[in-house]
Each structure stands twice: as structure tokens, then as C-alpha cells.
Design an enzyme around this catalytic site. Structure first.
Site, short mmCIF file in Angstrom:
data_model
loop_
_atom_site.label_atom_id
_atom_site.label_comp_id
_atom_site.label_asym_id
_atom_site.label_seq_id
_atom_site.Cartn_x
_atom_site.Cartn_y
_atom_site.Cartn_z
N ARG A 159 5.00 -11.36 -7.61
CA ARG A 159 5.25 -11.47 -6.18
C ARG A 159 5.39 -12.94 -5.81
O ARG A 159 5.12 -13.80 -6.63
CB ARG A 159 4.15 -10.76 -5.37
CG ARG A 159 2.77 -11.32 -5.62
CD ARG A 159 1.72 -10.56 -4.80
NE ARG A 159 0.41 -11.10 -5.10
CZ ARG A 159 -0.73 -10.62 -4.60
NH1 ARG A 159 -0.72 -9.56 -3.81
NH2 ARG A 159 -1.88 -11.18 -4.91
N ASN A 187 2.05 -13.57 3.33
CA ASN A 187 0.72 -13.21 2.84
C ASN A 187 0.23 -14.31 1.91
O ASN A 187 0.94 -14.68 0.97
CB ASN A 187 0.77 -11.90 2.05
CG ASN A 187 -0.62 -11.36 1.76
OD1 ASN A 187 -1.34 -10.98 2.67
ND2 ASN A 187 -1.01 -11.36 0.50
N GLU A 188 -0.93 -14.86 2.20
CA GLU A 188 -1.50 -15.89 1.33
C GLU A 188 -0.42 -16.83 0.80
O GLU A 188 -0.20 -16.94 -0.42
CB GLU A 188 -2.26 -15.25 0.17
CG GLU A 188 -3.50 -14.51 0.60
CD GLU A 188 -4.37 -14.05 -0.57
OE1 GLU A 188 -3.88 -14.03 -1.72
OE2 GLU A 188 -5.53 -13.70 -0.32
N GLU A 191 -9.14 -10.12 4.54
CA GLU A 191 -9.30 -9.34 3.31
C GLU A 191 -10.59 -9.73 2.62
O GLU A 191 -10.92 -10.93 2.55
CB GLU A 191 -8.22 -9.70 2.28
CG GLU A 191 -6.85 -9.21 2.52
CD GLU A 191 -5.91 -9.67 1.38
OE1 GLU A 191 -6.37 -9.95 0.25
OE2 GLU A 191 -4.72 -9.78 1.66
N GLU A 232 -2.34 -3.50 -9.39
CA GLU A 232 -3.61 -3.58 -8.66
C GLU A 232 -4.32 -2.23 -8.61
O GLU A 232 -5.22 -2.01 -7.79
CB GLU A 232 -3.37 -4.14 -7.26
CG GLU A 232 -2.85 -5.56 -7.32
CD GLU A 232 -2.92 -6.31 -6.01
OE1 GLU A 232 -2.38 -5.78 -5.02
OE2 GLU A 232 -3.50 -7.40 -5.98
C1 GAL Z 1 -5.20 -11.10 -2.36
C2 GAL Z 1 -3.87 -10.57 -1.85
C3 GAL Z 1 -3.85 -9.06 -1.79
C4 GAL Z 1 -4.42 -8.48 -3.05
C5 GAL Z 1 -5.81 -9.01 -3.26
C6 GAL Z 1 -6.50 -8.47 -4.48
O1 GAL Z 1 -5.06 -12.37 -2.90
O2 GAL Z 1 -3.58 -11.07 -0.57
O3 GAL Z 1 -2.52 -8.62 -1.59
O4 GAL Z 1 -3.59 -8.80 -4.11
O5 GAL Z 1 -5.73 -10.40 -3.41
O6 GAL Z 1 -7.78 -9.00 -4.63
#
Ligand code: GAL
Length: 634
Positions: free
Chosen positions: A111, A149-150, A310, A358
Site C-alpha cells: 500500500r 491514512n498514516e 486506531e 492483515e
Molecule cells: C495501521 C494502519 C491500519 C492497519 C493497522 C494494523 O498502521 O493505519 O490500516 O494496517 O496499522 O495494525
């Protein structure tokens, strides 16, 4: 006035309905209601499902799920879906793919596979954000916007030719003349002098055992950070052009993988700060890192409400051994963030995927379903957050101690050819934070841009390993001291100015000479622990210094720098300034800070087992032995 975060506590997480059938969607909404979920982040990685070919949009499924969630009373944090470009984009425009330091063009498949200076990426991402804003900006179910995102998680620095051209433009704006650039980078070293702008390349991989110019690399960090911020701003402005009502954010990364972006700067561009935090399994003190993450985020937000976008319900899937959380640990994690100012607790992700890389990451709804401890804990958390609703909009109690956290020092210290490879900036900052945490001392984190008036609110300001120190920051800290402010600094602070040029006349420049009464002449890093005359153990560093206006509290007792000052204090009629010339091991750091805190009369509430945080009129007490958290009104 820019829109702000609605005054409530949010509970929910990333929701990826594109991975599931309609039947599951209905079940999801039912379960979300059961758990008390009131917000989901939708569409983060859905670009390929929303724009199926250039300019060909398919919003039908998103219309449907937004409607379904809205009917169920669940709000939407709508993502612009630009974090992962679809395959058609990079097949059609291969130059969008990023190039690594060694010149290898990376492929689609993970990604964030895009060059952050790519005008094509920027145009297509902004177009998608505009489409989404126009279609959903007025939908009553939308609560906020989630851009990308991030940012920079996987593609912080690109080294392609498009980036190189953008870099030269950025440098021209920064330096105006090549003479100024040559001067700032010290290019009379190793025949690096530039005579034409086109000779300037990104800091790509060079000959074995050598590295590009460190001042240039530092600027490349600044440049990349700016380029990425421009991407964010382009999407944000596209949304704002059609939707003036909903707040816009992008999720930061609090203490993991956060090297690339200066979030203090980014915080000025979002309507509210949001962040992600994940525990590191290898760290036995991960709960302290967790506390640090919350305090750091509150620092970016400058005390304003922020949101934990998150974290994980239990194990993640990307560490060597992905440990599950203990019973009670997740409740502590969520509430620790809330106590530190988060307007709720959100997770990655709502329902565990069955395919994709994931699939073994924990979620609210596990592969097993909902007859398990994670689900029960989530239902409990949802209930507790609803009970804490009155906290929304309130502030965490201000601290008496501030730590200056400096991304640019981190960027400079992440480079090779320093006196020791063991100089780990965030770890060192945390070693001081951890000592104070275990003494029950709450800390605020501030940026080097902090004003003198803001500094003046603190009894004590710490500048741990603040390697780069602008003359402006140096002057601010000395003024703070002159007005009665107390300081603690360490070895390798104040070494260079913002161009990474070493300050002459004693390491640490004016800050250390005048503020701490020391003239540091030579570094003597160590590979083995060494003793101090006060019985403490020190690691990583020794040095030589002449004491010109301080009292010596301890010296090094062995090694090449035996007899040299290890801990000193300079007292002026109204302030004290401690200098720590080494990396104290945890007990020694705790002992040292205990003395400082006692001497200054700084409030202590809690210890290694019991952590106390106050927000609004609520006092939260965490018991880290029993993994519990309780709260009561003050
Ligand atoms: C973050 C990300 C999420 C997911 C998560 C898993 O870094 O924004 O999409 O990948 O980690 O821990």
C-alpha cells in the site's frame, strides 16, 4: 471558523465493508449497536472499488452502506480512500510508483505505492476527494473526513527523477542562491560544491562506506515532509471547497514509525489531531510508551480535543511475536488515551478480514464471532465510554514539567557517522519520560517552536539530546532560565544549528556554556556500562568538560574520562540547571530525577504500580500490577 470535533466520545473503528457481503453488512450494524459503536471509518483502502478506471466512479455500494449505517445511528468518518492507489493507475502511469534510495522502482501490491512528489498521484487523489465530498458532504451520517491514512508510513522518501526536480525547486525557494545552499551544506567538503542547480541530486545511495552530506539529508527530510503535507492540503482544500461543515483530519502515528513527519507542524493543518497507537510486544514497559504516546499527541494538539483513531483490541500481525493483551489491558489502554485528552477510542478494525495480509490482526469481531473475551471487553468498553460522555471537551490537567520533543534532532540523529551508533533519540527522550512517569510526575510535551510565554508555565523544562538547536530556541531557553525557569539537559544537546553546522567554543554552544556553566571539549562514547562516583551506572557516553560555573554532583570513575563531570548543577539566585553527561540506567535516572523533583517541589501522584491522570473533574487511577483502571470525580 473551521469546524471542530463534535463534543462527544467516539467508539468504533475502521470498517471495510468492501471485503464482505450485504448479509454481513446487516449483521455488522446490528452488532455495532449491541456494542455501542457510534463511529466507523469507512473506505480507507477502497480506491480500487470506488474508481474502477480513470474517472469512472462506482459509488453505489458506498451509498448503500452509508445509508445502512445512518439508519442504524452509526456515524461515518469518511476516508478519501487515497492511501493505496489502484493497479490501473500505476499501470497507466508507471512514474507514479516510488523509487527507493538505491534507484529501484517499487511495485504495486503493498500500500502507499506512490511517489509523494507525483503530480499525477496528486491530481487523481484530489479528484477522488472532490467527488466524495460533493457526493457525501451533505449526508447526515457523515461526521468527519479522514484524508489518506498514516501518511509516510511506507513511502516517506522517494528518490525518483520527478522527486529530484521537485527537490531542486524546493531548494531554490529555501536558499534562493546556490552560494547560500553551498554555505549551508558545507559543500567545500569532499568536492561537493555545486555550480548549477541541476547538479543537485536527492541523497541517493552512494559509494560503499560513505553517506551523502548530512545537512543535505536533513533538508531532504524537511522537503519530503513538506511534499507530503502538500498532498494532504490539496485533498483537504478540495473537500473544504464543497463541504464547510465537517472537520477534516488525517491519522498520525504516535510513537511507532513516526520518524518522517513533523506532527507539530501538521497539527496546524488539521481541524483536530487524530492518531494511531500500537503497543510494542518486546517492550516490558509498553504501558509507559503508551502513556508517552498520549502525552505526545496532547502536545501536538496543544491541549485541544484529539481522537485516538486506531489501536488494537488485542494482538497485531506485524511484529515478530504478536502478543495478545492481558485481561484488563485493553480497557487500560483505551482509558489511558481518554484520560490524556482523546475524545474516545477507535480501533483497527471492526471485523477481522479472512483474506489479505492483515487477516491475523485482532478486531472487535474476531474470526470466531462474538462469544469470546475480546467481544465482551469491547461491549464493556462501549458502555464505559458512554458513561464518561461528560468528559468530552474537557482538558487533561496541565503538567509542571515539559519535555521538548524535536523531530529535526531525530532526523539529524538518524544519520550515520555520529560519535556513536547507540545515540537513539526517541529512546533517550523516553528514558527521561519513563523515570518521571515512575515517580508519578505528569509531563507535557512541547515543540521547539514553543513560545517563551508557554514555557514560563512550567517549573521545569527538559531538553534531552536536543542535538539541533536553533539560535532562537537557545535564546528562548536561556530567557526562560533568566526568568526563574529550571532546566535539565543532556550530553549531545545544542551541538549543531539548524543547518547541522557544529557550534564552536564548547559543545552545546551558548546554551550549555551560559545555561549550565560547562565547556565541553571532547566526546568519549563507551560500549560498556561505566560507574559514576555516586554509585550510579551509566551507559553509552562519557565526555570531557571544564566546569566554569556549576557544582559537580558526580564524576565518571572509570574509563578514559575518569574524573570528568558526569552530573552537574548550575544554580542562579532563582533557578537551577542540571546537566547529565551520560545515559543513566533506569534506576539511576529515577534517583536523579527524584532529587530534582523534590528540590523543585514538583507534585508527585503515583508510582511504578499506580498511575494517576486527571482530566476535567475525573481522577483516573491505573493499577499496572493488577491491570485495572478506576475513576472517580474529584
Ligand atoms: C495501521 C494502519 C491500519 C492497519 C493497522 C494494523 O498502521 O493505519 O490500516 O494496517 O496499522 O495494525
Amino acid at each position: 471558523m473551521a469546524p471542530t470535533l463534535p463534543k462527544k466520545l467516539f467508539f468504533g473503528g475502521d470498517y471495510n465493508p468492501e471485503q464482505w457481503s450485504r448479509e454481513v453488512w446487516h449483521e455488522d450494524v446490528r452488532l455495532m449497536r449491541e456494542a455501542g459503536v457510534n463511529l466507523v471509518t469507512l473506505g480507507v483502502f477502497a480506491w480500487a472499488n470506488l474508481e474502477v478506471a480513470e474517472g469512472v466512479y462506482e459509488f453505489g455500494w458506498l451509498d448503500e452502506i452509508i445509508e445502512l449505517l445512518h439508519e442504524g445511528g452509526i456515524g461515518v468518518d469518511l476516508a478519501t480512500a487515497t492511501a493505496s492507489p489502484p493497479a490501473w493507475l500505476t499501470v497507466k502511469y508507471p512514474e507514479v510508483l516510488p523509487v527507493n534510495r538505491s534507484g529501484v522502482r517499487l511495485s504495486h501490491g503493498g500500500r502507499q505505492a506512490y511517489c509523494t512528489s507525483s503530480p499525477i498521484y496528486k491530481e487523481r487523489a484530489t479528484a477522488l476527494a472532490s467527488q466524495l465530498a460533493a457526493r457525501y458532504g451533505k449526508h447526515p451520517g457523515i461526521v468527519m473526513w479522514h484524508v489518506n491514512n498514516e501518511y509516510a508510513c511506507h513511502n516517506a522518501h522517494c528518490f525518483c527523477d520527478v522527486s529530484a526536480a521537485a527537490w531542486r525547486k524546493w531548494l531554490q525557494a529555501r536558499y534562493e542562491t546556490l552560494d547560500r545552499l553551498n554555505e549551508s551544506w558545507g559543500t567545500n567538503f569532499w568536492s561537493q560544491r555545486y555550480h548549477d542547480w541541476n547538479e543537485v541530486q536527492p541523497p541517493r545511495e552512494t559509494t560503499m562506506g560513505t553517506a551523502p552530506n548530512p545537512s543535505m539529508t536533513l533538508d531532504y527530510f524537511r522537503f519530503s515532509d513538506d511534499q507530503i503535507l502538500e498532498l494532504y492540503k490539496a485533498e483537504r482544500d478540495a473537500i473544504r471547497a464543497v463541504d464547510t461543515e465537517h472537520p477534516i483530519t488525517t491519522n498520525f502515528m504516535s510513537t511507532y514509525g513516526a520518524l518522517a513527519l513533523n506532527y507539530f507542524k501538521w497539527a496546524n493543518e488539521v481541524d483536530f489531531v487524530s492518531t494511531d497507537h500500537y503497543l510494542m510486544a518486546h517492550d516490558p514497559d509498553r504501558h509507559i510508551d503508551h502513556a508517552f504516546g498520549g502525552d505526545l499527541t496532547r502536545g501536538w494538539a496543544k491541549g485541544k480535543p484529539w481522537l485516538l483513531m486506531e489501536h488494537s483490541t488485542s494482538a497485531v500481525n506485524w511484529q515478530p511475536v504478536n502478543r495478545a493483551k492481558r485481561d484488563g489491558e485493553e480497557l487500560q489502554n483505551a482509558i489511558s488515551h481518554v484520560a490524556r485528552g482523546s475524545e474516545g477510542a477507535l480501533f483497527f478494525q471492526w471485523r477481522a478480514s479472512i483474506r489479505g495480509s492483515e487477516k491475523f490482526h485482532s478486531a472487535l469481531v474476531s474470526h470466531e464471532g462474538t462469544t469470546n473475551r475480546i467481544w465482551n471487553q469491547m461491549v464493556e468498553l462501549g458502555g464505559k465510554l458512554a458513561g464518561l460522555e461528560d468528559l468530552a471537551g474537557t482538558q487533561t490537567a496541565p503538567a509542571e514539567v515539559a519535555i521538548v520533543f524535536d523531530y529535526e534532532s531525530w532526523w539529524a540523529l538518524s544519520q550515520p557517522n555520529l560519535p556513536s551508533k547507540l545515540l537513539d533519540y526517541p529512546k533517550f527522550v523516553q528514558s527521561w519520560y519513563r523515570a518521571l512517569w515512575s515517580l508519578g510526575v505528569r509531563v507535557d510535551i512541547v515543540s521547539p517552536e514553543v513560545t517563551l510565554a508557554e514555557l514560563a508555565k512550567f517549573k521545569l523544562v527538559l531538553t534531552p539530546m536536543t542535538y539541533l538547536m536553533s539560535h532562537d530556541l537557545e535564546a528562548k531557553l536561556l530567557d526562560y532560565q533568566a526568568n526563574g525557569g529550571n532546566l535539565v539537559t543532556s550530553f549531545f544537546s545544542g551541538i549543531s544549528d539548524e543547518t547541522d553546522a557544529v557550534k564552536l567554543g564548547g559543545y552545546g554552544g551558548r546554551y550549555v556554556r551560559e545555561g549550565f556553566g560547562l565547556r565541553v571539549s571532547e566526546f568519549a562514547p563507551i560500549a560498556e556500562p561505566a560507574a559514576l562516583s555516586n554509585g550510579a551506572t551509566a551507559e553509552i557516553w562519557q565526555q570531557f568538560a571544564a566546569v566554569t560555573g556549576a557544582e559537580v554532583l558526580a564524576t565518571f570513575t572509570d574509563g578514559v574520562a575518569a574524573g570528568q563531570p558526569a552530573l552537574t548543577v548550575r544554580k542562579t539566585p532563582n533557578a537551577a540547571a542540571w546537566y547529565v553527561a551520560t545515559w543513566l540506567e533506569p534506576n539511576a535516572a529515577k534517583e536523579f530525577f527524584q532529587k530534582v523533583v523534590l528540590e523543585l517541589g514538583i507534585k508527585q501522584d503515583g508510582n511504578e504500580q499506580t498511575e494517576v491522570v486527571v482530566r476535567g473533574d475525573m481522577r483516573f487511577v491505573f493499577d499496572h500490577q493488577r491491570s485495572t483502571v478506576e475513576w472517580s470525580q474529584i
